[in-house]
Design a protein around this motif. Structure first.
Motif, PDB file in Angstrom:
ATOM      1  N   ASN A 251      96.412 -25.398  33.729  1.00 24.14           N
ATOM      2  CA  ASN A 251      96.384 -24.074  34.359  1.00 24.14           C
ATOM      3  C   ASN A 251      97.771 -23.437  34.420  1.00 24.14           C
ATOM      4  N   GLY A 252      98.551 -23.657  33.361  1.00 15.93           N
ATOM      5  CA  GLY A 252      99.867 -23.043  33.228  1.00 15.93           C
ATOM      6  C   GLY A 252     100.998 -23.789  33.890  1.00 15.93           C
ATOM      7  N   ALA A 253     100.704 -24.834  34.655  1.00 17.85           N
ATOM      8  CA  ALA A 253     101.740 -25.594  35.355  1.00 17.85           C
ATOM      9  C   ALA A 253     102.048 -26.884  34.610  1.00 17.85           C
ATOM     10  N   GLN A 254     103.337 -27.230  34.511  1.00 17.30           N
ATOM     11  CA  GLN A 254     103.708 -28.500  33.900  1.00 17.30           C
ATOM     12  C   GLN A 254     103.375 -29.627  34.878  1.00 17.30           C
ATOM     13  N   VAL A 255     102.564 -30.575  34.423  1.00 19.09           N
ATOM     14  CA  VAL A 255     102.117 -31.651  35.317  1.00 19.09           C
ATOM     15  C   VAL A 255     102.664 -33.016  34.906  1.00 19.09           C
ATOM     16  N   GLY A 256     103.288 -33.096  33.735  1.00 22.72           N
ATOM     17  CA  GLY A 256     103.822 -34.389  33.318  1.00 22.72           C
ATOM     18  C   GLY A 256     104.585 -34.291  32.019  1.00 22.72           C
ATOM     19  N   GLU A 257     105.465 -35.268  31.807  1.00 20.40           N
ATOM     20  CA  GLU A 257     106.257 -35.332  30.572  1.00 20.40           C
ATOM     21  C   GLU A 257     106.503 -36.800  30.244  1.00 20.40           C
ATOM     22  N   ILE A 258     106.310 -37.156  28.983  1.00 18.88           N
ATOM     23  CA  ILE A 258     106.479 -38.539  28.542  1.00 18.88           C
ATOM     24  C   ILE A 258     107.340 -38.550  27.293  1.00 18.88           C
ATOM     25  N   ASP A 259     108.400 -39.340  27.316  1.00 14.38           N
ATOM     26  CA  ASP A 259     109.230 -39.559  26.135  1.00 14.38           C
ATOM     27  C   ASP A 259     109.028 -41.010  25.705  1.00 14.38           C
ATOM     28  N   LEU A 260     108.410 -41.197  24.561  1.00 12.56           N
ATOM     29  CA  LEU A 260     108.062 -42.543  24.113  1.00 12.56           C
ATOM     30  C   LEU A 260     109.275 -43.367  23.693  1.00 12.56           C
ATOM     31  N   THR A 261     110.456 -42.743  23.625  1.00  8.53           N
ATOM     32  CA  THR A 261     111.670 -43.509  23.335  1.00  8.53           C
ATOM     33  C   THR A 261     112.339 -44.004  24.618  1.00  8.53           C
ATOM     34  N   GLU A 262     111.773 -43.628  25.763  1.00  7.72           N
ATOM     35  CA  GLU A 262     112.301 -44.060  27.052  1.00  7.72           C
ATOM     36  C   GLU A 262     111.410 -45.164  27.620  1.00  7.72           C
ATOM     37  N   PRO A 263     111.980 -46.068  28.423  1.00  7.21           N
ATOM     38  CA  PRO A 263     111.147 -47.115  29.026  1.00  7.21           C
ATOM     39  C   PRO A 263     110.085 -46.498  29.928  1.00  7.21           C
ATOM     40  N   PRO A 264     108.900 -47.082  29.979  1.00 10.29           N
ATOM     41  CA  PRO A 264     107.842 -46.511  30.824  1.00 10.29           C
ATOM     42  C   PRO A 264     108.229 -46.598  32.297  1.00 10.29           C
ATOM     43  N   PRO A 265     107.824 -45.616  33.083  1.00  7.05           N
ATOM     44  CA  PRO A 265     108.151 -45.651  34.515  1.00  7.05           C
ATOM     45  C   PRO A 265     107.412 -46.790  35.206  1.00  7.05           C
ATOM     46  N   LYS A 266     108.043 -47.317  36.258  1.00  9.75           N
ATOM     47  CA  LYS A 266     107.378 -48.357  37.033  1.00  9.75           C
ATOM     48  C   LYS A 266     106.092 -47.788  37.635  1.00  9.75           C
ATOM     49  N   PRO A 267     104.998 -48.527  37.550  1.00 12.06           N
ATOM     50  CA  PRO A 267     103.724 -47.995  38.060  1.00 12.06           C
ATOM     51  C   PRO A 267     103.715 -47.876  39.573  1.00 12.06           C
ATOM     52  N   VAL A 268     102.973 -46.893  40.039  1.00  9.38           N
ATOM     53  CA  VAL A 268     102.773 -46.720  41.477  1.00  9.38           C
ATOM     54  C   VAL A 268     101.581 -47.574  41.884  1.00  9.38           C
ATOM     55  N   VAL A 269     101.796 -48.471  42.819  1.00 12.56           N
ATOM     56  CA  VAL A 269     100.740 -49.391  43.242  1.00 12.56           C
ATOM     57  C   VAL A 269     100.056 -48.845  44.489  1.00 12.56           C
ATOM     58  N   PRO A 270      98.743 -48.635  44.446  1.00 15.49           N
ATOM     59  CA  PRO A 270      98.041 -48.119  45.628  1.00 15.49           C
ATOM     60  C   PRO A 270      97.991 -49.150  46.741  1.00 15.49           C
ATOM     61  N   ALA A 271      97.750 -48.669  47.944  1.00 15.69           N
ATOM     62  CA  ALA A 271      97.683 -49.557  49.109  1.00 15.69           C
ATOM     63  C   ALA A 271      96.449 -50.439  49.039  1.00 15.69           C
ATOM     64  N   ALA A 272      96.576 -51.623  49.585  1.00 16.82           N
ATOM     65  CA  ALA A 272      95.460 -52.569  49.620  1.00 16.82           C
ATOM     66  C   ALA A 272      94.417 -52.111  50.632  1.00 16.82           C
ATOM     67  N   PRO A 273      93.151 -52.497  50.445  1.00 18.77           N
ATOM     68  CA  PRO A 273      92.127 -52.142  51.438  1.00 18.77           C
ATOM     69  C   PRO A 273      92.439 -52.748  52.802  1.00 18.77           C
ATOM     70  N   LYS A 274      92.063 -52.031  53.837  1.00 13.17           N
ATOM     71  CA  LYS A 274      92.357 -52.485  55.187  1.00 13.17           C
ATOM     72  C   LYS A 274      91.359 -53.535  55.651  1.00 13.17           C
ATOM     73  N   THR A 275      91.871 -54.526  56.353  1.00 11.96           N
ATOM     74  CA  THR A 275      91.008 -55.551  56.925  1.00 11.96           C
ATOM     75  C   THR A 275      90.195 -54.950  58.073  1.00 11.96           C
ATOM     76  N   PRO A 276      88.902 -55.226  58.126  1.00 15.08           N
ATOM     77  CA  PRO A 276      88.081 -54.694  59.230  1.00 15.08           C
ATOM     78  C   PRO A 276      88.627 -55.128  60.593  1.00 15.08           C
ATOM     79  N   GLU A 277      88.543 -54.232  61.548  1.00 20.12           N
ATOM     80  CA  GLU A 277      89.019 -54.554  62.896  1.00 20.12           C
ATOM     81  C   GLU A 277      88.211 -55.712  63.494  1.00 20.12           C
ATOM     82  N   ASP A 278      86.909 -55.670  63.259  1.00 18.64           N
ATOM     83  CA  ASP A 278      86.043 -56.733  63.759  1.00 18.64           C
ATOM     84  C   ASP A 278      85.764 -57.710  62.621  1.00 18.64           C
TER      85      ASP A 278
END
Length: 335
Positions: free
Chosen positions: A236-263
């Motif tokens: 939609n006209g906005a730059q959302v990402g850029e990748i240069d294949l000659t550069e090392p890949p960025p470290k991945p973003v790791v999502p949070a682990a599921p929460k343990t039930p309170e009970d």
């Protein structure tokens, strides 16, 4: 990251059908002829099955084989309809205006084609389709853009573009850029080399484009600019990402682990938690595997796919997937 792994899998299947799926009977024949010329030439140019020990020599031989195949393909399709070119030139004004959004000098390049509206629909597990009424066009530096309207039964299914495909059904080299609805929308840039998936990049468009709509039956304008090893992605006209294949890949973003039930005495809640935790651990493994694959490719100085064929594509994890492409065009960048 499950969605990235899925797209890498689907690209293996895609490798056996690139260019053979172009729409229209005449185009089918043209596409198949191009594919036959390209595949046979690449095979002949590559020589016998003996592999040199030097990785650089292997890369050089492969690049030479690809260049020879592209040249033969260009020769085979050298006759171009000048009237069609004239019509494309006359319709290029809106394209020139849009290119300003992508920081492209309109004095250096030309409109290769403006595609008629087309709808691609697939149904089933690991299904795909591909189309381009102009299969004779070979791209190097380029911009491809389209209004994509989608309806997917599963969030991991997607719509987008095949980029710089070598057309070799046996040892497919190609990039693919696809948008998906899952997780409020993602853009996947995947790599297939020698017929094997070798990693993919995951971009979240809504970080920079709040108008990106992940809902069914909505439209997003998607554009990809490729200049050598550098790929820039727009929605939609906005730059959302850029990748240069000659550069090392960025470290991945790791999502949070599921929460343990309170009970923790709630057996149903704990069973659900264990299932979520198992899925989470598998996701972490997928993220690690994908990152390591990209890193290994970078460290090996794997070749950049410099030129090839392009077109519109749809892939489905399962169920019905429909992608409608409107106002689709390809700009060739020349410097």
């Amino acid at each position: 990251m499950k969605r990235t792994a899925f797209f890498l899998m689907i690209m293996v299947a895609l490798g056996s059908a690139i260019l053979a799926c172009a729409s229209g009977s005449d185009v089918d024949a043209t596409a198949q002829a191009i594919n036959d010329v390209f595949s046979k030439t690449a095979t002949a140019a590559a020589g016998d099955d003996a592999q040199p020990e030097d990785p650089l020599e292997t890369a050089q031989e492969k690049a030479t084989a690809t260049a020879q195949a592209v040249q033969v393909t260009r020769t085979a399709i050298s006759e171009i309809n000048t009237e069609a070119q004239k019509a494309t030139t006359e319709a290029a004004a809106p394209v020139l205006g849009e290119l300003k959004l992508y920081d492209v000098n309109t004095d250096q390049g030309y409109v290769a084609w403006i595609h008629q509206p087309i709808t691609l629909s697939v149904d089933g597990y690991m299904a795909f389709d591909f189309a381009n009424d102009h299969p004779e066009t070979i791209i190097r530096d380029f911009v491809i853009s389209s209004d994509i309207t989608w309806n997917t039964q599963y969030g991991s299914s997607g719509c987008g573009f095949l980029i710089r495909s070598n057309g070799d059904q046996n040892k497919q080299d190609s990039y693919m850029a696809l948008i998906t609805r899952g997780g409020s929308g993602h853009l996947i840039f995947a790599i297939l080399e020698d017929g094997e998936p070798v990693g993919g990049y995951d971009i979240f468009p809504r970080t920079n484009d709040k108008s990106f709509d992940w809902n069914n039956d909505t439209t997003n304008r998607v554009a990809v600019k490729g200049q050598g090893s550098l790929f820039t992605f727009y929605t939609n006209g906005a730059q959302v990402g850029e990748i240069d294949l000659t550069e090392p890949p960025p470290k991945p973003v790791v999502p949070a682990a599921p929460k343990t039930p309170e009970d923790q005495l709630d057996l149903k809640a704990m069973d659900e938690y264990r299932k979520q935790l198992e899925e989470y651990q598998q996701m972490l493994q997928d993220i690690s595997d994908n990152y390591n694959a990209l890193l290994a490719r970078f460290e090996m100085k794997s070749p950049i796919f410099e030129e090839g064929f392009t077109g519109m594509a749809v892939v489905s994890e399962s169920g019905d997937t429909t992608c409608h492409f409107e106002d689709t065009w390809l700009w060739i960048i020349e410097e």
